[in-house]
Design an enzyme around this catalytic site. Structure first.
Site, PDB file in Angstrom:
ATOM      1  N   HIS A 111       4.670  -1.687 -13.257  1.00 37.62           N
ATOM      2  CA  HIS A 111       4.738  -2.554 -14.436  1.00 37.62           C
ATOM      3  C   HIS A 111       3.842  -3.773 -14.378  1.00 37.62           C
ATOM      4  O   HIS A 111       3.822  -4.553 -15.329  1.00 37.62           O
ATOM      5  CB  HIS A 111       6.174  -3.040 -14.654  1.00 37.62           C
ATOM      6  CG  HIS A 111       7.050  -1.993 -15.260  1.00 37.62           C
ATOM      7  ND1 HIS A 111       7.191  -1.827 -16.610  1.00 37.62           N
ATOM      8  CD2 HIS A 111       7.809  -1.041 -14.686  1.00 37.62           C
ATOM      9  CE1 HIS A 111       8.010  -0.821 -16.849  1.00 37.62           C
ATOM     10  NE2 HIS A 111       8.404  -0.320 -15.690  1.00 37.62           N
TER      11      HIS A 111
ATOM     12  N   ARG B  61       8.952 -14.129 -22.511  1.00 45.41           N
ATOM     13  CA  ARG B  61       9.161 -15.005 -21.373  1.00 45.41           C
ATOM     14  C   ARG B  61       8.054 -16.055 -21.309  1.00 45.41           C
ATOM     15  O   ARG B  61       6.899 -15.775 -21.662  1.00 45.41           O
ATOM     16  CB  ARG B  61       9.166 -14.180 -20.071  1.00 45.41           C
ATOM     17  CG  ARG B  61      10.414 -13.346 -19.883  1.00 45.41           C
ATOM     18  CD  ARG B  61      11.667 -14.165 -19.960  1.00 45.41           C
ATOM     19  NE  ARG B  61      11.811 -15.000 -18.779  1.00 45.41           N
ATOM     20  CZ  ARG B  61      12.608 -14.738 -17.756  1.00 45.41           C
ATOM     21  NH1 ARG B  61      13.360 -13.652 -17.774  1.00 45.41           N
ATOM     22  NH2 ARG B  61      12.684 -15.543 -16.721  1.00 45.41           N
TER      23      ARG B  61
ATOM     24  N   LYS C 258       0.871 -15.445 -20.065  1.00 50.38           N
ATOM     25  CA  LYS C 258       1.084 -15.139 -21.481  1.00 50.38           C
ATOM     26  C   LYS C 258       0.512 -16.229 -22.389  1.00 50.38           C
ATOM     27  O   LYS C 258       0.383 -16.059 -23.586  1.00 50.38           O
ATOM     28  CB  LYS C 258       2.579 -14.944 -21.751  1.00 50.38           C
ATOM     29  CG  LYS C 258       3.159 -13.671 -21.104  1.00 50.38           C
ATOM     30  CD  LYS C 258       4.663 -13.585 -21.340  1.00 50.38           C
ATOM     31  CE  LYS C 258       5.316 -12.363 -20.704  1.00 50.38           C
ATOM     32  NZ  LYS C 258       5.126 -11.126 -21.493  1.00 50.38           N
TER      33      LYS C 258
ATOM     34  N   LYS D  26       7.104  -4.240 -31.598  1.00 48.18           N
ATOM     35  CA  LYS D  26       8.197  -4.540 -32.544  1.00 48.18           C
ATOM     36  C   LYS D  26       7.642  -5.267 -33.763  1.00 48.18           C
ATOM     37  O   LYS D  26       8.019  -4.998 -34.905  1.00 48.18           O
ATOM     38  CB  LYS D  26       9.265  -5.417 -31.869  1.00 48.18           C
ATOM     39  CG  LYS D  26       9.941  -4.775 -30.679  1.00 48.18           C
ATOM     40  CD  LYS D  26      10.725  -5.819 -29.860  1.00 48.18           C
ATOM     41  CE  LYS D  26      10.937  -5.348 -28.446  1.00 48.18           C
ATOM     42  NZ  LYS D  26      11.365  -6.436 -27.532  1.00 48.18           N
TER      43      LYS D  26
END
Ligand SMILES: *Cc1c(COP(=O)(O)O)cnc(C)c1O
Length: 832
Positions: A373, A567, A572, A678
């Site tokens: 992952h 998160r 990110k 999503k």
């Protein structure tokens, strides 16, 4: 061990009749549970209404649940086991209502008791047994496997405390414990009769048995019991109910009794606590916790209990010839967390079933499959040998043997290449010798996959290159997905009804059918466009209400909703988003508001409690938000809010309301992302880097329906050697303005210096995330967003095209690929 359960039960199983699903029977069962079972009457706390309804529905899953088990346990039936330390499930009631197709009848039933279904549904606490993407993926996989009738059983840990609850106090994150089981958990069924015993500690004994064979006995001394709690996983309107089996740790009885009889009551209780600690709390870090003894105990606890349970199920099917074990069983390991299972299966085959090493190894390596992952080095699990030695002495011996034989294979392929042997060894040399869990997983598995095309490519080019050269056929890609049941059909009922009115409702079980929306995006479809916009607007009103409640910030639903929830992590780059927000704020202050699009920027996410910089970034977001939202000059042009306690149930409100999805990680760092999917399904446009599954989203939606910016992964790597953040500041007036504000303490006049660490990171030539290198490209892309937003017809077309192109990102597709390439299961749950 002697069981407290007799094997001869004086009970003849009777066929179960399905319970009726009409409003009247649902209502009377609800009433019966509320009064007779829970002992509650009018005016009770509403959580009991939820519980009564949950029991009512669980009863209605029982017949199919039992039938599905019956089918999966037929002789010769092959099964897969999904082993994961995390299942981020969220709520189950609403999802089961949808999958069982009893939403309307239930709503009707509750009306008779003057209860509102939506309010009852919101009483359910999230089952937050995961950190983020990895855990949510496992939950989406479970939904799709049931919906595809795949015989897959999930194995995890029943943490007493799930992911912490996040509060914001004076702009700072505060963590509260999440005792989600406190009021009881109506969905689970305890199955103490299938308790497993898991060994810890002690020493090993090598001996020669009666046949003259060398054998090993593990004399453990801190054994723990693993009690399974089963959760039903309903398939989408297909009468199939799969099982998620979660293990709870308890002390063994005899150990307690010994101490107790010796008069050491408190020692006995301490031992009990020590055992029960294993399943007490989820580690709240989405990169791994290396070196923590309790974490290794959790990992072996899950692996051992699950492997033993799978062996038990297989023997119960009437099997005993272990040469056939691999034909019937496959274990999918979600990241390296459960990979000690490789050694555990070897231990059972060799020590318990008396098999020779080679035969056992051939079986193990046909049963195990591993999903990677992440490429982030800090997330690669390594366990100090001394910890293994103390906790799992027999398992360590087996790992040594696996490694010795493996290194022999390496030296045959590359004679004399000792450097390569050192690199590939499962045991890492050094001051503290460590077990490399990823290497153990690779050596023990027949399949190793990454989770998006780019990520899988980077794995075989980089981190796993040596292994790829040795075994190219083991490596494959399985791009992640999300379940369209929870993330569209449940979360976005307005859009669901609209889509179904155009193309029927077959898309919910086969998401590729959304393609058919594409023909509706021509000019002549004004009504459809207006309806699409109206649905989005209503969803934005719903989110605005939540934001007002939780943050006290007013979002105007006619503004662009610009959302980044995930998160909080440096890679990110929530900071990049924030630099843009500050840039917009400066533009307002400087009167540079030509072609302005009003924006509401929403950011949410939890930081690991020990991740200091991530927590400071949260504080910075809140400080900027405070100033922007309270500056009268801003006048509705910009709103900023940090939504506390981001979780599955809040994403169900956020995703349907977003116009713009922020997927802005440093290229090469986000393995896949699933939040991006999503949002896409719910008609948001993505602003994103060329990273993870963003690339596949862009290819599906078309470049013209995606806002791409930033360096590519190879450019990031090339720049790393000569990264000079200051040159971007010097050359870019806008960036300079933003950095000057931050350096002057503009947002923290009363707390000087608190953001220095954040700024120092941005301006460091060693900044691994190279945020400033992408600033200009990002701001330009955001300007393209603002311009596109001004043409609402154009924007709506792009929105519809994103939804229409999202079919590939259903976990149904992902699971069919796992099954085709890795599991090779024959579908078939209960008969429809
Ligand atoms: C989908 C999801 C994630 C993963 O989001 P990314 O943007 O892919 O990191 C994390 N947490 C929750 C609650 C989610 O629903």
């Amino acid at each position: 061990m002697t069981s407290q359960f007799s094997t001869h039960v004086p009970y003849v199983p009777v066929p179960l009749d399905p319970l009726p699903n009409d409003a009247e029977s649902l209502g009377s069962d609800f009433q019966r549970y509320l009064s007779y079972h829970l002992g509650r009457f009018q005016g009770c706390p509403p959580v009991y209404l939820y519980q009564a309804l949950a029991y009512t529905l669980r009863d209605r899953l029982t017949v199919d649940w039992r039938a599905t088990w019956g089918d999966y346990l037929q002789p010769g039936k092959r099964r897969a086991y999904y082993m994961s330390l995390e299942f981020l499930i969220g709520r189950s009631l609403s999802n089961n209502l949808l999958n069982m197709g009893v939403g309307d009848a239930t709503q009707q039933a509750l009306l008779n008791y003057c209860a509102d279904l939506e309010e009852v549904v919101s009483e359910e606490p999230d089952a937050g047994l995961g950190n983020g993407g990895l855990g949510r993926l496992a939950a989406c996989f479970m939904d799709s496997c049931a919906s595809l009738r795949l015989p897959v059983i999930g194995y995890g840990i029943r943490y007493e405390y799930g992911m912490f609850r996040q509060r914001i106090e004076q702009g700072y994150q505060v963590e509260d414990p999440d005792h989600w089981l406190r009021d009881g958990h109506p969905w689970e069924v305890e199955r103490a009769e299938y308790t497993q015993r898991v060994q810890f500690g002690g020493y090993t004994e090598h001996y020669i048995d009666a046949n003259g064979t060398r054998r090993v006995r593990w004399n453990s001394k801190d054994d723990v019991l693993a009690i399974p709690f089963d959760m039903p996983i309903s398939g989408y309107q297909n009468n199939t109910v799969n099982t998620l089996r979660l293990w709870k740790a308890t002390a063994t009885d005899e150990f307690n009794l010994d101490e107790f009889n010796a008069g050491s009551y408190s020692e006995a209780v301490e031992a009990k606590n020590h055992a029960e600690h294993i399943s007490m709390v989820l580690y709240p870090n989405d990169s791994s916790e290396n070196g923590k003894e309790l974490r290794l105990r959790q990992q072996y606890f899950l692996a051992s209990a699950s492997i033993k349970d799978a062996v038990r199920l297989w023997e119960r099917q009437g099997n005993s010839d272990y040469s056939l074990f691999a034909a019937d069983n496959v274990f999918q390991m979600n990241d390296t967390h459960p990979t000690v299972a490789v050694a555990e299966l070897m231990r059972i085959l060799v020590d318990k079933k008396g098999m020779g090493w080679d035969e056992a190894w051939a079986i193990t390596t046909k049963c195990m499959a591993y999903t990677n992952h992440t490429l982030l080095p800090e997330a690669l699990e390594r366990w100090p040998l001394h910890l293994f030695e103390k906790l799992l002495p027999r398992i360590l011996e087996i790992i040594y043997e696996i490694n010795a034989r493996f290194l022999r294979e390496v030296s045959m392929k590359w004679p004399g290449d000792t450097e390569r042997q050192r690199r590939m060894s499962i045991i890492e040399e050094g001051n503290v010798k460590q077990v490399r869990m990823a290497w153990l997983a690779i050596v023990g598995s027949f399949s190793i996959n990454g989770v998006a095309a780019l990520h899988s490519q980077l794995l075989v080019d980089g981190l796993f290159h040596d292994f790829y050269e040795l075994w190219p056929d083991k490596f494959n890609n399985k791009t992640n997905g999300v379940t369209p049941r929870r993330w569209v059909a449940h979360a976005n009922p307005g859009m669901t009804a609209l889509i179904s009115s155009k193309i029927g409702n077959g898309w919910i079980a086969d998401l590729s059918e959304l393609q058919r929306l594409k023909s509706l995006t021509t000019k002549s479809n004004d009504d459809f466009f207006a309806d699409w916009q109206a649905v989005k607007f209503a969803n934005k009103q719903r989110l605005a209400k939540l934001v007002l409640q939780e943050c006290g910030v007013e979002f105007d639903p006619s503004a662009l909703f610009d959302v980044q929830v995930k998160r909080i992590h440096e890679y990110k780059r929530q900071l990049l988003n924030l630099l843009h927000v500050i840039h917009l704020y400066r533009r307002i202050k400087l009167g540079r508001v030509e072609n302005w699009a009003n924006r509401c920027v929403l950011i949410g996410g939890k930081a690991a409690p020990g991740y200091v910089i991530a927590k400071r970034i949260i504080k910075l977001i809140n400080s900027v938000a405070d100033m922007v939202n309270n500056d009268p000059e801003v006048d509705g042009k910009l709103k900023v809010a940090f939504l506390p306690n981001y979780r599955v149930s809040s994403m169900e409100i956020i995703a349907p309301a977003a116009n713009l999805s922020e997927q802005i990680s440093t290229a090469g760092k986000e393995a896949s992302g699933t939040g991006n999917m999503k949002f896409m399904m719910n008609g948001a446009l993505t602003i994103g880097t060329y990273d993870g599954a963003n690339i596949e989203i862009l290819e599906a939606a078309g470049e013209e329906n995606f806002f791409l910016f930033g360096l590519r992964a190879d450019e990031v790597d090339a720049l790393r050697h000569d990264y000079r953040p200051w040159t971007y500041v010097e050359q870019d007036e806008d960036l300079r303005g933003v950095i000057d504000w931050l350096r002057s303490g503009h947002f923290n006049p009363c707390e000087p210096g608190i953001f220095d660490m954040v700024l120092d990171g941005l301006l460091s030539p060693h900044d691994p995330w190279m945020t400033l290198a992408d600033f200009r490209s990002y701001v330009d892309a955001q300007e393209r967003v603002s311009q596109a937003w001004q043409d609402q017809t154009h924007w709506t077309r792009m929105s519809i095209l994103n939804t229409a192109s999202s079919g590939f990102f259903s976990t149904d597709r992902t699971m069919l690929e796992y099954n085709r390439d890795i599991w090779k299961l024959v579908p078939g749950g209960a008969v429809e």
